[in-house]
Each structure stands twice: as structure tokens, then as C-alpha cells.
Design an enzyme around this catalytic site. Structure first.
Site, PDB file in Angstrom:
ATOM      1  N   GLU A 254      -3.920  -6.004  12.619  1.00  0.00           N
ATOM      2  CA  GLU A 254      -3.881  -5.823  11.163  1.00  0.00           C
ATOM      3  C   GLU A 254      -2.897  -4.709  10.833  1.00  0.00           C
ATOM      4  O   GLU A 254      -2.412  -3.999  11.718  1.00  0.00           O
ATOM      5  CB  GLU A 254      -5.287  -5.531  10.606  1.00  0.00           C
ATOM      6  CG  GLU A 254      -6.148  -6.782  10.539  1.00  0.00           C
ATOM      7  CD  GLU A 254      -7.486  -6.574   9.850  1.00  0.00           C
ATOM      8  OE1 GLU A 254      -7.603  -5.650   9.036  1.00  0.00           O
ATOM      9  OE2 GLU A 254      -8.406  -7.336  10.162  1.00  0.00           O
TER      10      GLU A 254
ATOM     11  N   ARG B  16      -1.384  -0.579   3.876  1.00  0.00           N
ATOM     12  CA  ARG B  16      -1.756  -1.370   2.705  1.00  0.00           C
ATOM     13  C   ARG B  16      -1.161  -0.899   1.387  1.00  0.00           C
ATOM     14  O   ARG B  16      -0.766  -1.700   0.557  1.00  0.00           O
ATOM     15  CB  ARG B  16      -3.283  -1.354   2.561  1.00  0.00           C
ATOM     16  CG  ARG B  16      -3.885  -2.542   3.159  1.00  0.00           C
ATOM     17  CD  ARG B  16      -5.357  -2.555   2.996  1.00  0.00           C
ATOM     18  NE  ARG B  16      -5.844  -3.354   4.126  1.00  0.00           N
ATOM     19  CZ  ARG B  16      -7.074  -3.400   4.533  1.00  0.00           C
ATOM     20  NH1 ARG B  16      -7.992  -2.687   3.915  1.00  0.00           N
ATOM     21  NH2 ARG B  16      -7.402  -4.153   5.545  1.00  0.00           N
TER      22      ARG B  16
ATOM     23  N   ARG C 151      -7.110   4.039   3.622  1.00  0.00           N
ATOM     24  CA  ARG C 151      -7.865   3.628   4.817  1.00  0.00           C
ATOM     25  C   ARG C 151      -7.074   2.673   5.704  1.00  0.00           C
ATOM     26  O   ARG C 151      -6.416   1.752   5.216  1.00  0.00           O
ATOM     27  CB  ARG C 151      -9.171   2.957   4.380  1.00  0.00           C
ATOM     28  CG  ARG C 151      -9.937   2.362   5.543  1.00  0.00           C
ATOM     29  CD  ARG C 151     -11.323   1.920   5.182  1.00  0.00           C
ATOM     30  NE  ARG C 151     -11.381   0.788   4.278  1.00  0.00           N
ATOM     31  CZ  ARG C 151     -11.139  -0.477   4.630  1.00  0.00           C
ATOM     32  NH1 ARG C 151     -10.754  -0.767   5.866  1.00  0.00           N
ATOM     33  NH2 ARG C 151     -11.251  -1.442   3.748  1.00  0.00           N
TER      34      ARG C 151
ATOM     35  N   HIS D 110      -5.837  -3.825  -2.143  1.00  0.00           N
ATOM     36  CA  HIS D 110      -5.479  -4.727  -1.039  1.00  0.00           C
ATOM     37  C   HIS D 110      -4.350  -5.624  -1.529  1.00  0.00           C
ATOM     38  O   HIS D 110      -4.429  -6.160  -2.647  1.00  0.00           O
ATOM     39  CB  HIS D 110      -6.699  -5.565  -0.644  1.00  0.00           C
ATOM     40  CG  HIS D 110      -6.569  -6.254   0.666  1.00  0.00           C
ATOM     41  ND1 HIS D 110      -5.684  -7.291   0.878  1.00  0.00           N
ATOM     42  CD2 HIS D 110      -7.190  -6.058   1.850  1.00  0.00           C
ATOM     43  CE1 HIS D 110      -5.790  -7.706   2.134  1.00  0.00           C
ATOM     44  NE2 HIS D 110      -6.696  -6.971   2.747  1.00  0.00           N
TER      45      HIS D 110
HETATM   46  C1  SIN Z   1      -8.971  -7.645   5.447  1.00  0.00           C
HETATM   47  O1  SIN Z   1      -9.515  -8.495   6.122  1.00  0.00           O
HETATM   48  O2  SIN Z   1      -7.789  -7.710   5.117  1.00  0.00           O
HETATM   49  C2  SIN Z   1      -9.787  -6.485   4.954  1.00  0.00           C
HETATM   50  C3  SIN Z   1     -10.319  -5.704   6.065  1.00  0.00           C
HETATM   51  C4  SIN Z   1     -10.476  -4.278   5.674  1.00  0.00           C
HETATM   52  O3  SIN Z   1     -10.688  -3.974   4.515  1.00  0.00           O
HETATM   53  O4  SIN Z   1     -10.315  -3.427   6.528  1.00  0.00           O
END
Ligand code: SIN
Length: 527
Positions: free
Chosen positions: A112, A274, A366, A228
Site C-alpha cells: 500500500e 495519501r 497516517r 483517502h
Molecule cells: C485502504 O484500504 O485503502 C484503507 C486502509 C487504511 O485506511 O489504512
């Protein structure tokens, strides 16, 4: 006085992990506003970050966390969190939870944003939250009583000791109930429901923040709210999350003609932190450009991401074209109730864990998949702390039922949707001093200084709590005259060293610019 040993308000991962680890002697009451599955944790698609892979180290997880959060953390807490990550995963596995595996029988690791390597564990592809929460809920012991549809509207404070001694709640008929406890824990999630675009469960509207503030507790870093980048965007609205794990599997953000959106914007491009990706997508949308997540390179997308596939189908988005329309929305509060290393707030007898609390582990932004980890870690830490303070005494399950709510005249309060739209427009992804001032003026016309809520209906209290929380966010965003992580001020676009150690602490007694110097832990210490 007859009391529970512990009342937990909320039913997300931090709450259930705490309940799970409290001693079986401890009589515990869980009060939840809706049904117990209605939490952000239950919805979590992305998984749990932990340094469990071959060659991975807590030191590397630590570095990624600090870099994504712009060095604004409590470094010691980050250190402890990432060190405990592998053990927490091991404990869940040992208790019977199956994480997704790769072809060799090892736990499969996903990628991620802002992680330097594959480090995310999942269950059921993109249904990690559901699997973990079902597992924790199913393993609750008999000493845990869960009552759904209880809206906690006041923390009860002892008039002399000023200790928190219980809560007042309203049941589904609007009747008031009182519950006493030795320890009261707020685990009520963040503030996503204050913004018109959000990935959050609709029940998450900052209640924990407002309750704590009204009781006199300290709140900190309320300006740091993560947006997000990729929520499913349909007919000008966002309707749910499209996990960052999709980009981790190779998905790319593209414009209508297929041009990569993040190329040249950050060395990590689509997997940049993010706040950087969210800002870019917001700017694209502001100039009328659509953005899509190109999934054409992901084999077996529907099998890997069943939750997202179902979300797209439910909203009339066909996956045949292999691209998903996306836009940013409110996701996570990095600030919250001031707590120490075990979740103790500034009020004796009152604790906070999970997103409601500000533990300092997320800094100004975060890192992906650190929130379920945080819930697991602090839920367990608080259980260890409270188990040592367990005092046996007689219990009575419900102490009192009194006055039915019957608010005759509605005080002047903002409409929920209007407040959400104003927050999104003026305290959203890009902020300016003048827009925040406009927002502050609009909020100020409403008074939140009400003493007793006993006679109020739930709907009115929710609006009051949203107003209170919106004011706290707006004030902090006005005061921080710099851009750092998720707090993006167009009129102060740079990070300012002067603000590097300043935390804006708000409480009923006033606002304090608190200077905190956290020691940076050299990676060699535990590499
Ligand atoms: C996501 O799956 O993109 C969100 C996971 C997160 O908030 O860490």
C-alpha cells in the site's frame, strides 16, 4: 454504589480487542450506538500492517510510518506499535483467525501507499475488517455484555473527585438510562460523518470527541484529518472505499484519456503518501477532470477484491471497461482525545482508544493499514493496565431509567447535510484562512453551550455533537498556519519548522500551544 468494572463505548477493533483481553472476572458493558457491526473497522478493506515478511524489520515499518506522517509523531509510541505488530498478528492466528496465504502457505503480503515493501496482511481479499471483527465478536467471553442501539450522550463526573464514574445513554425509545463503572472507555471512531464525502460508516460523527470535550477532557491535533484518494465516485458523490491495495496490486490513476495522473508528481507516483495523492485528485476534480483507477493490469480483480467488485455492481459501475471512477473523501482523524501510553485521558477514570484517541502514532498523516494495528495494540495495552486495577464488587446491570426525552423547542442547530457540505468545502482537502474564517463564523451562530441533554432527542444531540466537533476542527485548522501532512493550507503552503513540535490542545478551559519534543529513535537501536 453498584457498578460495572468497565464500560466500553463503541464496537470497533480497539473496543473488541480490549473486551477480548480484559480479565474474565471483569464485568464489562459494551454500549454501541447502532448494531455492533456498524463500525469503520468492520468496513476496513485494507489490512493490518506488520513487519512479518522475510527480511522485513520493525525498523523499516517505523521509518515508513514516520516519513508518511511528516515526523510529527510520538516516536516512542510508534516504536512500540511497530515492534508489537508481528506478535499481534501471531496472537490472532493462534486464536484461530486465518489470514490470506500465498501459494507456499505463508501469509500473503500486500503493498500500500508509502510502504517501502509488501507488508500488509489481509483476510478474504479486501474484507479484512469484516473477518477480524467477526472473529473478535465471536470470541467474546460471557463476562462481556453488549447492548446495541444505545446512544451515549453524557459522561458522568463525580462532583468532588471530578472522576468519570459512568455514562448516560438513550435507548431506541428515547428513554434515558444511567450506567456506572469504575472505568469508562471511549472507542467511538473518528469524524468522517462530518464531511459530505467520506469512506466512513454513517454512524461515525465525532460523538466521542464531543463527549470528551463536554466533560472537560483535552483534545489535540484536530486539524489533522486524512482524506483517502480513492472513493468510488458516482454521479458527483462518493459511495464507498476503493482500497489502496488496488494500487498496491498495480492499479494506476488515470485521466479520461488514460494519461497517468501521478506521473512526475512524487517519486512513488500512485503509491505516494495519501495526502499527496488525495490533493492531486482533488485538484483534478476541481478543474472538472474525471479520474479513474485503471485495473486492466490486475488479473482476477473480481476474486482479489470481492468487496470492491460488489460495491461497483451495487452502484451501477461495470468493471468490463477495467476502470473505476474515483475521487477523494474524508477517511481518518489523526488527532483526537489526548491519551498516554495506555489510553488514559486527562480525566481520571476516562480512557480513549482507537481513532477517537490521539496516541501520536500517526503524526500528520497516517500510514496505510496502521489503524487496525493501532486498535489491536492499544486495546491490548489498556486491557493489561485495567486488569491490574480490577476490584471485585457487586454488579447491577442497569442502575436507573429516568426522564423520557421530550424536547419541546428545538434549539437552533445546523442541518447535518449543510454542515457536512460546509466542512467539505471549507475545512476539506485544501484550506485557506479566509474560508476557514467564513466557516468559523457560520458555526459560531449556533450555540453548543447547553448544560443538560436529558430532555433532548437523539437526532438533536447528534447535531449538537457534530457542531461541537466541527468547531474544534475549524479552530485548530485556523490556528496552524503551515501545511504539514494532511493539513493543507493554500495560504501557508510550506511546512514551517516553528510548528514542528507544536500541538494545538483544546479543552473547555481554553486553547494551549503545547510544545512537545519527541526523541527520534535511531533505527540501529532495534534493527
Ligand atoms: C485502504 O484500504 O485503502 C484503507 C486502509 C487504511 O485506511 O489504512
Amino acid at each position: 454504589m453498584k457498578t460495572y468494572n468497565c464500560i466500553i463505548v463503541g464496537s470497533g477493533i480497539a473496543a473488541m480487542q480490549l473486551a477480548h483481553h480484559l480479565s474474565h472476572q471483569c464485568r464489562v458493558l459494551v454500549l454501541t450506538k447502532s448494531v455492533k457491526q456498524a463500525s469503520n473497522s468492520y468496513r476496513a478493506q485494507g489490512g493490518i500492517a506488520a513487519a512479518v515478511g522475510d527480511g522485513d524489520k520493525a525498523a523499516s515499518h517505523y521509518e515508513d510510518t514516520i516519513t508518511a506522517g511528516c515526523h510529527f509523531h510520538n516516536h516512542q509510541q510508534v516504536h512500540r506499535l511497530v515492534e508489537k505488530g508481528p506478535e499481534l498478528i501471531e496472537q490472532l492466528t493462534a486464536s484461530g483467525l486465518s489470514f490470506d496465504q500465498d501459494g507456499t502457505g505463508q501469509i500473503a503480503l500486500g503493498m500500500e501507499g508509502a510502504h517501502s515493501r509488501k507488508r500488509i496482511v489481509h483476510c478474504g481479499g479486501d474484507a479484512t475488517g469484516k473477518h477480524v471483527m467477526d472473529h473478535l465478536l465471536a470470541s467474546l467471553k460471557r463476562n462481556i455484555e453488549v447492548i446495541e442501539n444505545r446512544f451515549v450522550y453524557e459522561l458522568m463526573m463525580h462532583p468532588l473527585s471530578k472522576k468519570c464514574v459512568g455514562v448516560k445513554a438513550k435507548n431506541e425509545n428515547g428513554d434515558n438510562e444511567i450506567y456506572f463503572a469504575d472505568h469508562v472507555v471511549l472507542a467511538m471512531g473518528g469524524v468522517g460523518g462530518l464531511f459530505s464525502y467520506t469512506s466512513n460508516d454513517p454512524s461515525v460523527t465525532g460523538d466521542g470527541i464531543a463527549l470528551a470535550y463536554r466533560a472537560g477532557a483535552e483534545l489535540v491535533d484536530m486539524e489533522f484529518i486524512q482524506f483517502h484518494p480513492t472513493l468510488l465516485y458516482v454521479n458527483g458523490k462518493t459511495v464507498g472505499l476503493v482500497s489502496e491495495a488496488v494500487r498496491g496490486e498495480g492499479g494506476r490513476l488515470v485521466g479520461a484519456c488514460g494519461t497517468p495522473v501521478m506521473a512526475g508528481k512524487h517519486p512513488l507516483e500512485d503509491l505516494a503518501p495519501r495526502h499527496i495523492v488525495a490533493k492531486e485528485l482533488f485538484e483534478q476534480r476541481m478543474v472538472g477532470k474525471d479520474v479513474y483507477l485503471d485495473i486492466s493490469m490486475i488479473d482476477h480483480f473480481e476474486n482479489k477484491f470481492p468487496t470492491i467488485t460488489a460495491l461497483c455492481h451495487a452502484n451501477g459501475v461495470s468493471l468490463e471497461e477495467r476502470r473505476i471512477p474515483v475521487g477523494p473523501g474524508c477517511h481518518f482523524l489523526m488527532g483526537g482525545i489526548v491519551v498516554d501510553a495506555v489510553g488514559q485521558t486527562s480525566i481520571e477514570g476516562l480512557y480513549a482508544i482507537g481513532e477517537t484517541a490521539s496516541t501520536g502514532v500517526h503524526g500528520a498523516n497516517r500510514l496505510a493499514s496502521n489503524s487496525l494495528l493501532e486498535g489491536l495494540y492499544y486495546g491490548q495495552q489498556l486491557a493489561i493496565h485495567l486488569n491490574k486495577r480490577f476490584v471485585a464488587h457487586e454488579i447491577e446491570s442497569r442502575v436507573d431509567l429516568f426522564t423520557k426525552a421530550s424536547l419541546k423547542t428545538m434549539p437552533s442547530l445546523p442541518e447535518k447535510q449543510e454542515l457536512r457540505e460546509k466542512m467539505m468545502a471549507y475545512a476539506g482537502i485544501i484550506r485557506t484562512g479566509s474560508e476557514l474564517e467564513q466557516l468559523a463564523k457560520w458555526l459560531e451562530q449556533y450555540d453548543e453551550e447547553t448544560i443538560s441533554l436529558d430532555e433532548w432527542e437523539i437526532e438533536a444531540i447528534q447535531r449538537l455533537f457534530m457542531l461541537q466537533t466541527a468547531k474544534l476542527i475549524t479552530t485548530a485548522a485556523q490556528l496552524r498556519t503551515e501545511s504539514r501532512g494532511a493539513h493543507n493550507r493554500k495560504d501557508f503552503p510550506e511546512e514551517n519548522q516553528r510548528w514542528g513540535h507544536i500541538h494545538i490542545v483544546q479543552a473547555k478551559k481554553g486553547i494551549e500551544m503545547r510544545e512537545q519534543h519527541h526523541e527520534y529513535h535511531q533505527v540501529e537501536i532495534y534493527a
